[in-house]
Design a protein around this motif. Structure first.
Motif, PDB file in Angstrom:
ATOM      1  N   ARG A  29      41.521 -21.722  -8.120  1.00 24.04           N
ATOM      2  CA  ARG A  29      40.586 -20.615  -7.861  1.00 24.04           C
ATOM      3  C   ARG A  29      40.039 -20.598  -6.424  1.00 24.04           C
ATOM      4  NH1 ARG A  29      37.349 -21.477 -11.701  1.00 24.04           N
ATOM      5  NH2 ARG A  29      38.627 -20.370 -13.216  1.00 24.04           N
ATOM      6  N   PRO A  30      39.491 -21.710  -5.893  1.00 22.95           N
ATOM      7  CA  PRO A  30      38.975 -21.641  -4.519  1.00 22.95           C
ATOM      8  C   PRO A  30      40.065 -21.410  -3.466  1.00 22.95           C
ATOM      9  CG  PRO A  30      38.401 -23.755  -5.569  1.00 22.95           C
ATOM     10  CD  PRO A  30      39.176 -22.960  -6.544  1.00 22.95           C
ATOM     11  N   LEU A  31      41.288 -21.854  -3.745  1.00 23.93           N
ATOM     12  CA  LEU A  31      42.382 -21.614  -2.809  1.00 23.93           C
ATOM     13  C   LEU A  31      42.722 -20.125  -2.766  1.00 23.93           C
ATOM     14  CD1 LEU A  31      44.716 -24.640  -3.657  1.00 23.93           C
ATOM     15  CD2 LEU A  31      43.045 -24.438  -1.805  1.00 23.93           C
ATOM     16  N   GLN A  33      40.529 -17.720  -3.492  1.00 26.29           N
ATOM     17  CA  GLN A  33      39.368 -17.058  -2.886  1.00 26.29           C
ATOM     18  C   GLN A  33      39.368 -17.204  -1.364  1.00 26.29           C
ATOM     19  OE1 GLN A  33      36.251 -18.947  -5.183  1.00 26.29           O
ATOM     20  NE2 GLN A  33      36.311 -17.346  -6.752  1.00 26.29           N
ATOM     21  N   SER A  34      39.860 -18.347  -0.850  1.00 22.80           N
ATOM     22  CA  SER A  34      39.877 -18.571   0.598  1.00 22.80           C
ATOM     23  C   SER A  34      41.083 -17.935   1.273  1.00 22.80           C
ATOM     24  CB  SER A  34      39.881 -20.076   0.899  1.00 22.80           C
ATOM     25  OG  SER A  34      41.152 -20.647   0.574  1.00 22.80           O
ATOM     26  N   GLY A  35      42.076 -17.499   0.488  1.00 16.23           N
ATOM     27  CA  GLY A  35      43.284 -16.922   1.055  1.00 16.23           C
ATOM     28  C   GLY A  35      44.367 -17.946   1.366  1.00 16.23           C
ATOM     29  N   GLN A  36      44.080 -19.234   1.130  1.00 18.11           N
ATOM     30  CA  GLN A  36      45.117 -20.247   1.361  1.00 18.11           C
ATOM     31  C   GLN A  36      46.210 -20.155   0.299  1.00 18.11           C
ATOM     32  OE1 GLN A  36      42.222 -23.547   1.741  1.00 18.11           O
ATOM     33  NE2 GLN A  36      43.360 -24.008   3.605  1.00 18.11           N
ATOM     34  N   ALA A  37      45.877 -19.617  -0.848  1.00 15.75           N
ATOM     35  CA  ALA A  37      46.868 -19.234  -1.849  1.00 15.75           C
ATOM     36  C   ALA A  37      46.781 -17.722  -1.960  1.00 15.75           C
ATOM     37  CB  ALA A  37      46.589 -19.902  -3.191  1.00 15.75           C
ATOM     38  N   LYS A  38      47.906 -17.066  -1.776  1.00 11.93           N
ATOM     39  CA  LYS A  38      47.935 -15.601  -1.831  1.00 11.93           C
ATOM     40  C   LYS A  38      48.058 -15.104  -3.262  1.00 11.93           C
ATOM     41  CE  LYS A  38      47.714 -14.579   2.522  1.00 11.93           C
ATOM     42  NZ  LYS A  38      46.512 -13.919   3.016  1.00 11.93           N
ATOM     43  N   SER A  39      48.819 -15.837  -4.066  1.00 13.65           N
ATOM     44  CA  SER A  39      48.993 -15.472  -5.470  1.00 13.65           C
ATOM     45  C   SER A  39      49.520 -16.681  -6.221  1.00 13.65           C
ATOM     46  CB  SER A  39      49.950 -14.288  -5.622  1.00 13.65           C
ATOM     47  OG  SER A  39      51.221 -14.617  -5.098  1.00 13.65           O
ATOM     48  N   VAL A  40      49.312 -16.645  -7.533  1.00 16.07           N
ATOM     49  CA  VAL A  40      49.828 -17.708  -8.397  1.00 16.07           C
ATOM     50  C   VAL A  40      50.096 -17.095  -9.766  1.00 16.07           C
ATOM     51  CG1 VAL A  40      47.522 -18.504  -9.081  1.00 16.07           C
ATOM     52  CG2 VAL A  40      49.461 -20.054  -9.251  1.00 16.07           C
ATOM     53  N   PHE A  63      48.006 -29.982  -0.655  1.00 16.55           N
ATOM     54  CA  PHE A  63      47.912 -29.141  -1.854  1.00 16.55           C
ATOM     55  C   PHE A  63      48.916 -29.578  -2.923  1.00 16.55           C
ATOM     56  CE2 PHE A  63      46.210 -25.219   0.643  1.00 16.55           C
ATOM     57  CZ  PHE A  63      44.971 -25.814   0.714  1.00 16.55           C
ATOM     58  N   MET A  64      50.131 -29.883  -2.503  1.00  8.87           N
ATOM     59  CA  MET A  64      51.143 -30.290  -3.469  1.00  8.87           C
ATOM     60  C   MET A  64      50.794 -31.630  -4.115  1.00  8.87           C
ATOM     61  SD  MET A  64      54.570 -28.923  -1.583  1.00  8.87           S
ATOM     62  CE  MET A  64      55.630 -29.678  -2.786  1.00  8.87           C
ATOM     63  N   ASN A  65      50.192 -32.526  -3.358  1.00 10.05           N
ATOM     64  CA  ASN A  65      49.753 -33.806  -3.928  1.00 10.05           C
ATOM     65  C   ASN A  65      48.598 -33.602  -4.899  1.00 10.05           C
ATOM     66  OD1 ASN A  65      50.980 -36.536  -2.891  1.00 10.05           O
ATOM     67  ND2 ASN A  65      51.185 -35.027  -1.259  1.00 10.05           N
ATOM     68  N   GLU A  66      47.654 -32.751  -4.526  1.00  8.26           N
ATOM     69  CA  GLU A  66      46.543 -32.456  -5.436  1.00  8.26           C
ATOM     70  C   GLU A  66      47.067 -31.810  -6.719  1.00  8.26           C
ATOM     71  OE1 GLU A  66      43.874 -30.015  -3.130  1.00  8.26           O
ATOM     72  OE2 GLU A  66      43.257 -31.707  -1.870  1.00  8.26           O
ATOM     73  N   TRP A  67      48.000 -30.876  -6.567  1.00  9.56           N
ATOM     74  CA  TRP A  67      48.600 -30.192  -7.710  1.00  9.56           C
ATOM     75  C   TRP A  67      49.280 -31.200  -8.631  1.00  9.56           C
ATOM     76  CZ3 TRP A  67      51.960 -25.215  -6.717  1.00  9.56           C
ATOM     77  CH2 TRP A  67      52.412 -24.685  -7.917  1.00  9.56           C
ATOM     78  N   SER A  68      50.084 -32.098  -8.054  1.00  7.50           N
ATOM     79  CA  SER A  68      50.814 -33.059  -8.890  1.00  7.50           C
ATOM     80  C   SER A  68      49.907 -34.131  -9.479  1.00  7.50           C
ATOM     81  CB  SER A  68      51.978 -33.684  -8.118  1.00  7.50           C
ATOM     82  OG  SER A  68      51.534 -34.427  -7.026  1.00  7.50           O
ATOM     83  N   ASP A  69      48.732 -34.346  -8.897  1.00  8.71           N
ATOM     84  CA  ASP A  69      47.746 -35.236  -9.532  1.00  8.71           C
ATOM     85  C   ASP A  69      47.190 -34.602 -10.799  1.00  8.71           C
ATOM     86  OD1 ASP A  69      47.805 -37.510  -7.961  1.00  8.71           O
ATOM     87  OD2 ASP A  69      46.166 -36.852  -6.645  1.00  8.71           O
ATOM     88  N   ILE A  70      47.139 -33.275 -10.834  1.00  9.43           N
ATOM     89  CA  ILE A  70      46.644 -32.571 -12.020  1.00  9.43           C
ATOM     90  C   ILE A  70      47.753 -32.459 -13.066  1.00  9.43           C
ATOM     91  CG2 ILE A  70      45.698 -30.389 -12.882  1.00  9.43           C
ATOM     92  CD1 ILE A  70      44.577 -29.987  -9.967  1.00  9.43           C
ATOM     93  N   ILE A  71      48.918 -31.978 -12.638  1.00 13.20           N
ATOM     94  CA  ILE A  71      50.073 -31.826 -13.536  1.00 13.20           C
ATOM     95  C   ILE A  71      51.305 -32.360 -12.805  1.00 13.20           C
ATOM     96  CG2 ILE A  71      51.552 -30.220 -14.795  1.00 13.20           C
ATOM     97  CD1 ILE A  71      49.172 -28.327 -14.995  1.00 13.20           C
TER      98      ILE A  71
END
Length: 98
Positions: A29-31, A33-40, A63-71
């Motif tokens: 969500r914050p990514l 909102q900040s525009g660092q993620a355009k869509s998901v 970001f990819m490391n944070e993502w893979s820490d979650i899933i």
């Protein structure tokens, strides 16, 4: 820098990942909102597809490391050119061919 990232999670039981999948959307969500993620988008069945607009490969790596820490997942990463960049590149190719 635009990157399309496609995740393919480990073949765990989807029901065992409900909490992690909820945390993923909270993390994203914050990514967005900040525009660092355009869509998901969630992929049908399992996984996700995200379009990131980041300032560096290091930011994408984080970001990819944070993502893979979650899933935990396998990631396919595709660097992209926006329309203006693609047209500018094509213009340099036309000049070289003439």
């Amino acid at each position: 820098m635009l990157f399309l990232v496609i995740s393919t999670p480990r073949p765990d039981h989807p029901s065992s990942l409900v909490d992690s999948r909820s945390r993923y959307w909270d993390w994203m969500r914050p990514l967005l909102q900040s525009g660092q993620a355009k869509s998901v988008y969630a992929r049908a069945g399992r996984g996700a597809v995200a379009l990131f607009d980041v300032d560096s490969n290091l930011t994408l790596h984080r970001f990819m490391n944070e993502w893979s820490d979650i899933i935990p997942a396998h990631f396919d990463v595709y660097p992209l050119l926006d329309e203006d960049s693609a047209k500018a590149f094509l213009a340099t190719q036309s000049e070289g061919a003439a």
